[in-house]
Design a protein around this motif. Structure first.
Motif, PDB file in Angstrom:
ATOM      1  N   ALA A  36       0.839  -1.197   0.000  1.00  0.00           N
ATOM      2  CA  ALA A  36       0.000   0.000   0.000  1.00  0.00           C
ATOM      3  C   ALA A  36       0.877   1.250   0.000  1.00  0.00           C
ATOM      4  O   ALA A  36       0.510   2.285   0.544  1.00  0.00           O
ATOM      5  N   GLY A  37       2.040   1.153  -0.641  1.00  0.00           N
ATOM      6  CA  GLY A  37       2.999   2.252  -0.655  1.00  0.00           C
ATOM      7  C   GLY A  37       2.720   3.281  -1.738  1.00  0.00           C
ATOM      8  O   GLY A  37       1.719   3.220  -2.438  1.00  0.00           O
ATOM      9  N   TRP A  64      -2.246   6.797  -2.984  1.00  0.00           N
ATOM     10  CA  TRP A  64      -2.612   8.092  -3.559  1.00  0.00           C
ATOM     11  C   TRP A  64      -4.096   8.406  -3.476  1.00  0.00           C
ATOM     12  O   TRP A  64      -4.467   9.576  -3.337  1.00  0.00           O
ATOM     13  N   ALA A  65      -4.952   7.414  -3.542  1.00  0.00           N
ATOM     14  CA  ALA A  65      -6.392   7.690  -3.425  1.00  0.00           C
ATOM     15  C   ALA A  65      -6.708   8.328  -2.070  1.00  0.00           C
ATOM     16  O   ALA A  65      -7.335   9.386  -2.013  1.00  0.00           O
ATOM     17  N   PRO A  66      -6.252   7.737  -0.951  1.00  0.00           N
ATOM     18  CA  PRO A  66      -6.535   8.402   0.321  1.00  0.00           C
ATOM     19  C   PRO A  66      -5.794   9.730   0.482  1.00  0.00           C
ATOM     20  O   PRO A  66      -6.316  10.655   1.105  1.00  0.00           O
ATOM     21  N   MET A  67      -4.595   9.832  -0.074  1.00  0.00           N
ATOM     22  CA  MET A  67      -3.865  11.096   0.054  1.00  0.00           C
ATOM     23  C   MET A  67      -4.629  12.226  -0.636  1.00  0.00           C
ATOM     24  O   MET A  67      -4.701  13.335  -0.116  1.00  0.00           O
ATOM     25  N   SER A  68      -5.210  11.945  -1.801  1.00  0.00           N
ATOM     26  CA  SER A  68      -5.990  12.980  -2.472  1.00  0.00           C
ATOM     27  C   SER A  68      -7.305  13.240  -1.744  1.00  0.00           C
ATOM     28  O   SER A  68      -7.825  14.351  -1.760  1.00  0.00           O
ATOM     29  N   LYS A  69      -7.824  12.221  -1.075  1.00  0.00           N
ATOM     30  CA  LYS A  69      -9.070  12.396  -0.316  1.00  0.00           C
ATOM     31  C   LYS A  69      -8.856  13.312   0.890  1.00  0.00           C
ATOM     32  O   LYS A  69      -9.801  13.915   1.391  1.00  0.00           O
ATOM     33  N   TRP A  70      -7.607  13.452   1.342  1.00  0.00           N
ATOM     34  CA  TRP A  70      -7.328  14.393   2.425  1.00  0.00           C
ATOM     35  C   TRP A  70      -7.677  15.816   2.010  1.00  0.00           C
ATOM     36  O   TRP A  70      -7.963  16.661   2.862  1.00  0.00           O
ATOM     37  N   LEU A  71      -7.648  16.110   0.713  1.00  0.00           N
ATOM     38  CA  LEU A  71      -8.034  17.449   0.251  1.00  0.00           C
ATOM     39  C   LEU A  71      -9.495  17.722   0.570  1.00  0.00           C
ATOM     40  O   LEU A  71      -9.860  18.836   0.958  1.00  0.00           O
ATOM     41  N   LEU A 112      -6.286   5.102   4.331  1.00  0.00           N
ATOM     42  CA  LEU A 112      -7.671   5.249   3.885  1.00  0.00           C
ATOM     43  C   LEU A 112      -8.613   5.298   5.081  1.00  0.00           C
ATOM     44  O   LEU A 112      -9.556   6.097   5.121  1.00  0.00           O
ATOM     45  N   CYS A 113      -8.355   4.482   6.080  1.00  0.00           N
ATOM     46  CA  CYS A 113      -9.186   4.487   7.279  1.00  0.00           C
ATOM     47  C   CYS A 113      -9.109   5.843   7.974  1.00  0.00           C
ATOM     48  O   CYS A 113     -10.138   6.426   8.333  1.00  0.00           O
ATOM     49  N   SER A 114      -7.910   6.376   8.149  1.00  0.00           N
ATOM     50  CA  SER A 114      -7.755   7.645   8.868  1.00  0.00           C
ATOM     51  C   SER A 114      -8.406   8.800   8.123  1.00  0.00           C
ATOM     52  O   SER A 114      -9.062   9.646   8.733  1.00  0.00           O
TER      53      SER A 114
END
Length: 179
Positions: A83-84, A91-98, A143-145
């Motif tokens: 999941a690196g 990247w999906a969760p990283m972009s969801k942080w926006l 993704l969970c966080s």
């Protein structure tokens, strides 16, 4: 990802179609008001982004292998992770942080500007996918966080909207200004 989530895939496909339709409408509008140069500039930028994405996708496995086998300690371990940063799981969760970040930055938004359907959907998304992130393999803690953060921030907006629309006394509208 196991188990497969066909419903999630269908949601993403329908979102891409909806966003593509919005882009088409924007282009038609800009052309109708004579902003052809702006549309051409947007098209040039879109082609650049598409080429950059294609190069990244095609070159990703080569770079991942090079970094993972370079003996760089934690960096190599992260690069080789299931999941690196060379996977969609990162990247999906990283972009969801926006989305979550924008929601947190807007906590004092006036309730008349908060959409009940939108924040209901965001709150439910945060709740459902917090659990989903722990069920898939590899387990996706990022993704969970981000979904926990999305749930908290969206629930805040939703609760304020429900309170304002359904539980707070309505004030009469102000009188019109004198002529």
């Amino acid at each position: 990802v196991e188990p497969r989530n066909v419903l999630l895939c269908a949601c993403h496909v329908s979102n891409v179609l909806a966003q593509s339709n919005q882009a088409r409408r924007l282009i038609n509008y800009k052309l109708s008001i004579g902003e052809r140069a702006l549309v051409q500039s947007m098209a040039t930028k879109a082609v650049f982004v598409a080429v950059l994405a294609a190069v990244s996708i095609l070159g990703g496995p080569i770079v991942q292998t090079a970094v993972a086998t370079a003996g760089l300690g934690a960096v190599s371990t992260l690069a080789a992770a299931k999941a690196g940063p060379f996977t969609v799981h990162f990247w999906a969760p990283m972009s969801k942080w926006l989305i979550s970040g924008a929601s947190f930055l807007d906590l004092k938004r006036p309730t008349d500007k908060v959409s009940l359907p939108q924040y209901t959907a965001l709150t439910l998304t945060g709740a459902f996918f917090s659990r989903y992130a722990l069920l898939v393999q590899p387990i996706n803690y990022v993704l969970c966080s981000v979904n926990i953060a999305l749930f908290i921030s969206s629930f805040w907006h939703l609760a304020r909207k429900v309170k304002a629309d359904f539980f707070s006394p309505k004030l009469p509208p102000p009188p019109p200004p004198p002529p």
